[in-house]
Design a protein around this motif. Structure first.
Motif, PDB file in Angstrom:
ATOM      1  N   PRO A 117      26.051  53.004  26.859  1.00  0.00           N
ATOM      2  CA  PRO A 117      24.695  52.966  26.027  1.00  0.00           C
ATOM      3  C   PRO A 117      24.809  52.813  24.315  1.00  0.00           C
ATOM      4  N   ASN A 205      10.629  49.654  27.725  1.00  0.00           N
ATOM      5  CA  ASN A 205      11.518  50.311  27.050  1.00  0.00           C
ATOM      6  C   ASN A 205      11.475  50.283  25.686  1.00  0.00           C
TER       7      ASN A 205
ATOM      8  N   ASN B 164      13.299  66.447  34.105  1.00  0.00           N
ATOM      9  CA  ASN B 164      13.767  65.219  34.140  1.00  0.00           C
ATOM     10  C   ASN B 164      13.601  64.717  35.398  1.00  0.00           C
ATOM     11  N   ASN B 168      11.562  61.128  36.418  1.00  0.00           N
ATOM     12  CA  ASN B 168      12.709  59.955  37.010  1.00  0.00           C
ATOM     13  C   ASN B 168      12.659  59.871  38.412  1.00  0.00           C
ATOM     14  N   LEU B 220      25.254  55.217  37.678  1.00  0.00           N
ATOM     15  CA  LEU B 220      24.236  55.030  36.526  1.00  0.00           C
ATOM     16  C   LEU B 220      23.935  56.640  36.077  1.00  0.00           C
ATOM     17  N   TRP B 224      24.226  58.204  32.515  1.00  0.00           N
ATOM     18  CA  TRP B 224      22.871  58.703  31.894  1.00  0.00           C
ATOM     19  C   TRP B 224      23.029  60.109  31.645  1.00  0.00           C
ATOM     20  N   SER B 225      23.774  60.770  32.576  1.00  0.00           N
ATOM     21  CA  SER B 225      23.981  62.347  32.199  1.00  0.00           C
ATOM     22  C   SER B 225      24.709  62.551  31.134  1.00  0.00           C
ATOM     23  N   ASN B 227      24.195  61.047  28.319  1.00  0.00           N
ATOM     24  CA  ASN B 227      23.577  60.620  27.118  1.00  0.00           C
ATOM     25  C   ASN B 227      22.103  61.171  27.245  1.00  0.00           C
TER      26      ASN B 227
END
Lengths: 275, 300
Positions: A117, A205, B164, B168, B220, B224-225, B227
């Motif tokens: 990221p 996005n 969350n 999502n 993924l 993501w977790s 971030n």
């Protein structure tokens, strides 16, 4: 796929209906409360407003700078999308249709951004933009967003361009077309669906991002919609009716866009991340 | 086809220049910066491993470990809820029911809202006195359950995770659904003819054939977790209250690099070392991800 008994079907419908309610009721409550007075929100949270206050929207629009937020977000997202489409499709075309040394390396290299990221690089990006005097500037945001969206766009476009038969570009080349002409006149028109998916997904996005404006923008007149609402929530934390109407205004554009193009969104979002 | 170098460069350079300058170079520069002390202006002072010492054994050690564990908790709960519920709902949507298309669209709506605004919206709903969640509990006679969800140390983090998930879940449902619909219907038809029931078909056919999708999603989710930032920022702020019970590496990073009320001295070098820590955690998984993507590309 799975076949269900009548009882099974009824159960599935009930469960799905509950799930839909869990999704939709919060939106409904947000809109309902956005039209109420403070007193109504606190005393009768679930009933219809005693008096419908459309005025909440005018106030929220002005005080939260929703108009400026829309304008800035639309500008940043629009320009970024154009940039993303151009650079990513050219790159994807080159590594899909031509054989040259280092082509596999370039593909893997461009995929690294999917796995790491860009937020992890926020401090150096910040310094870089400051050196270019592009902090607190919409143009700085555009540069970052264009770069951030390259990996996913290249990936999706390459998949589609791989599917364009090589015979077509070969034939064009024999007719004397340059690589640029083949790219522009033969390949791009054939991958229009992929281009529209990339455009839609990256637009959302960019529009939805909060982290980069939070770090880079400190001028209200340059706030994107997410930053504008976030500042508004800090300043007007007690004005619940306005908070609800401001939120509704901020959320509305992407939801409307989604309902209009739901098919493209769903293919884009699911394929982009996974395939 | 072959191509002349100058043409090739025209196609490749714009994307690679932007990407290298604004993404790859900064990622490396983060690594370098983590060995310096730097208030954000003026010159950098080389400090060797001092930032990492401060993080791992010094004054930040407790906070770092605390935040790290919260990211891990985030990941575990998200795996359970998003993949578990996602599979269940996808199976339901994949069975022959009417209106599956409408359900699909509704499922995806929350994904369209910026995470930070989802956070603000639920922040209003979860207000302890007048928020709709507690009001609803009182309305249906469960007033005893009403509590300050974001104000208690033992419920705040889980509440943020549920917000969350609310936002999502649709994404996971649709990705898993797409994988299920990829399975040849003949295969399932044949299993029915052989007398298999739905339970067996789910676990012996559908799950094994969609496993690679679950694997990708888990990868993924892991990245993501680590971030997570927006929802925590919106619901409990950069101080990640109460008493840091919702702190994650993202908010810890924000405080060290950019400050915030009540945080210690801001140091970009120390901030960079937090990102390097996150980087180190996600790197093995990220490399695995790129490897899998590349492998699938070659076999396709």
């Amino acid at each position: 796929m799975l076949k269900l008994s009548l009882f099974g079907k009824i159960m599935v419908y009930i469960l799905l209906a509950v799930y839909c309610l869990v999704i939709l009721v919060p939106f409904f409550m947000m809109i309902l409360n956005s039209l109420k007075s403070m007193r109504d929100i606190f005393m009768k949270p679930f009933s219809f407003p005693t008096k419908v206050l459309y005025d909440n929207y005018t106030k929220a629009w002005n005080q939260a700078g929703i108009g400026t937020g829309y304008k800035n977000s639309a500008f940043v997202a629009g320009v970024s999308v154009i940039g993303i489409l151009i650079v990513s499709s050219m790159f994807a075309y080159a590594i899909s249709k031509y054989e040259f040394k280092g082509r596999r390396f370039l593909f893997v290299y461009s995929m690294l951004g999917l796995a790491f990221p860009a937020r992890l690089a926020i401090i150096p990006i910040f310094i870089l933009l400051r050196n270019l005097t592009l902090t607190n500037s919409l143009f700085g945001l555009i540069l970052i967003y264009t770069s951030v969206n390259i990996p996913f766009s290249v990936f999706l476009l390459k998949n589609f361009i791989d599917g364009v038969p090589n015979e077509l570009s070969e034939a064009a080349r024999i007719d004397g077309a340059t690589p640029m002409q083949i790219y522009w006149k033969v390949v791009l028109p054939l991958v229009k669906p992929a281009l529209s998916i990339v455009a839609i997904v990256s637009f959302v996005n960019v529009w939805n991002d909060f982290f980069f404006p939070l770090i880079f923008i400190n001028d209200k007149s340059k706030a994107t919609i997410t930053l504008a609402v976030s500042i508004f929530f800090g300043e007007y934390s007690n004005q619940w009716p306005l908070l609800f109407s401001g939120l509704t205004l901020a959320i509305a554009p992407t939801i409307i866009l989604f309902l209009l193009f739901s098919r493209q969104f769903i293919t884009g979002m699911t394929q982009g991340a996974i395939k | 086809m072959s191509i002349k170098l100058r043409y090739l460069l025209v196609f490749i350079i714009p994307a690679m220049l932007l990407y290298t300058v604004f993404i790859i170079y900064p990622l490396f520069d983060s690594l370098i910066l983590s060995f310096f002390s730097w208030p954000g202006v003026g010159s950098r002072t080389f400090v060797g491993f001092k930032n990492f010492q401060t993080l791992f054994t010094g004054s930040y050690a407790k906070e770092l470990f605390n935040a790290f564990l919260h990211n891990v908790y985030f990941f575990l709960l998200l795996i359970l809820l998003e993949l578990g519920l996602g599979f269940l709902i996808a199976l339901m949507l994949a069975s022959k029911i009417k209106g599956a298309g409408v359900f699909r669209v509704i499922t995806y709506i929350p994904n369209m809202i910026p995470l930070v605004l989802v956070g603000f919206m639920w922040g209003l709903f979860l207000n302890p006195q007048v928020g709709l969640v507690n009001q609803l509990l009182k309305l249906v006679g469960l007033g005893g359950l009403a509590q300050p969800w974001l104000g208690l140390e033992n419920t705040a983090l889980t509440t943020i995770i549920l917000v969350n998930v609310w936002r999502n879940l649709g994404f996971y449902v649709l990705v898993i659904l797409a994988a299920i619909l990829d399975i040849s219907p003949d295969l399932i038809e044949a299993a029915y003819i052989d007398g298999a029931n739905n339970w067996k078909i789910t676990w012996r056919i559908i799950f094994p054939l969609t496993f690679s999708t679950f694997r990708t999603l888990a990868i993924l989710l892991f990245i993501w977790s680590f971030n997570i930032f927006d929802t925590v920022y919106a619901l409990t702020g950069v101080q990640a209250g109460p008493y840091r019970s919702t702190d994650v590496l993202g908010t810890l990073f924000y405080r060290t690099a950019f400050g915030g009320l009540g945080s210690g001295a801001v140091d970009m070098g120390l901030g960079a070392s937090v990102t390097v820590f996150i980087f180190m955690i996600v790197m093995p998984v990220s490399i695995l991800y790129v490897y899998l993507v590349e492998k699938r590309q070659r076999s396709a």
